[in-house]
Scaffold this motif. Sequence first.
Motif, PDB file in Angstrom:
ATOM      1  N   TYR A 121       0.972  -1.223  -0.017  1.00 15.94           N
ATOM      2  CA  TYR A 121      -0.045  -0.112  -0.069  1.00 15.94           C
ATOM      3  C   TYR A 121       0.943   1.445   0.084  1.00 15.94           C
ATOM      4  O   TYR A 121       2.131   1.078   0.628  1.00 15.94           O
ATOM      5  N   ASP A 122       0.403   2.382  -0.415  1.00 13.92           N
ATOM      6  CA  ASP A 122       0.907   3.674  -0.639  1.00 13.92           C
ATOM      7  C   ASP A 122       0.879   4.372   0.799  1.00 13.92           C
ATOM      8  O   ASP A 122      -0.329   4.777   1.002  1.00 13.92           O
ATOM      9  N   ILE A 123       1.767   4.416   1.755  1.00 10.25           N
ATOM     10  CA  ILE A 123       1.433   4.854   3.094  1.00 10.25           C
ATOM     11  C   ILE A 123       2.186   6.267   3.184  1.00 10.25           C
ATOM     12  O   ILE A 123       3.431   6.179   2.736  1.00 10.25           O
ATOM     13  N   LYS A 124       1.319   7.297   3.754  1.00  5.13           N
ATOM     14  CA  LYS A 124       2.233   8.293   3.870  1.00  5.13           C
ATOM     15  C   LYS A 124       1.845   8.980   5.351  1.00  5.13           C
ATOM     16  O   LYS A 124       0.837   8.572   5.864  1.00  5.13           O
ATOM     17  N   GLU A 125       2.490   9.954   5.801  1.00  2.66           N
ATOM     18  CA  GLU A 125       1.996  10.728   6.971  1.00  2.66           C
ATOM     19  C   GLU A 125       1.081  11.767   6.682  1.00  2.66           C
ATOM     20  O   GLU A 125       1.051  12.276   5.577  1.00  2.66           O
ATOM     21  N   ALA A 126      -0.015  11.684   7.406  1.00  2.00           N
ATOM     22  CA  ALA A 126      -1.200  12.561   7.181  1.00  2.00           C
ATOM     23  C   ALA A 126      -1.023  14.151   7.009  1.00  2.00           C
ATOM     24  O   ALA A 126       0.012  14.482   7.968  1.00  2.00           O
TER      25      ALA A 126
END
Length: 344
Positions: free
Chosen positions: A207-212
């Motif tokens: 999955y493409d996970i980033k800090e919000a």
Amino acid sequence: MTRALVVDDSHFMRTVISDILETGGIDVVDTASNGAKAVDKVADVDPDVVTMDVEMPEMNGIEAVEAIMDDHPVPILMLSALTTEDADATLEAMEKGAVDTFAKPGGTISTELSGHSEELVAAVEDVAAADPTAGHDVQQTTSTAGGDDFVDDPTLLVGASTGGPNVVESILASLPREADFRILVVQHMPDQFTSRFAKRLDESSDYDIKEAADGARIGGGEGLVARGDYHMRVSGYSNGRLRVRLDQSERRHSVRPAIDVTMESAAERVTDPTVAAVLTGMGTDGAAGVRAIKDAGGHTFAQDEETSAVFGIPERAIETGCVDEVLPAERLTEAITDSIRRST
């Protein structure tokens, strides 16, 4: 009385930390100036908890954590400077077995630590209560029951605190991309660490996970990690895409971000299938969120006591009567995935 070993290569910091802990009712049984000495002293004095510096000569904090967990496991709290390098190293130390982290305000040689005495004492006491061997080296089981026919536009909400990073990473790393989740993660963690944690999740997951970021939008196959010191609220949802807002409103359960804030807002806004999982951690955050998700028709899971470093968060959620299943860490991905398979 909790017995602590303080490890730091700075004599000044060893003195400051020891004074804070002693004043807070913790018995500092010994100190060590590097990781190698810490390994020996853990075996000698058998402390209830170790506070561990990151960067030290001869043997650094990561190496010391690994050696201690191999030879004489005890709960370890990393004391880290708020730098990118220390954040990466601290997350690696937690992967090796450290239970949690506490950020030194003001840098490696922190003259500001005394202003955070109560928080440090509380963190040490929390970590001392943890099972240092629970939740590490989690190997998720997966299921192919029912094939890969999933419901449309599911959202997964994950909440964790003490001992949580390894379990969160193991769940997301084994989550099938074809499930097409929108993922929101709330991990109690200091500011400056959550961006590095999101990067680790992105690297280990499909999955493409980033800090919000405030106003961020995600669709299927994407996820956000709540930014440290900011609540993350679902502010909008349409056509399978959700939007979040960040704010620094009042802490809830003395924490920010709070699991409850994210889960309750998701229960209110998200109209497609939702799944919530609460993992290891101290406190009551997550219980109200689980209730909200369940009341909205979602599926809810909690990590079991045996695999939780600290059972507080899952236990409080279970007590609401709104948890569908209580499972060991290694079975959570399977259960989460199975919960969104179409009925045949």
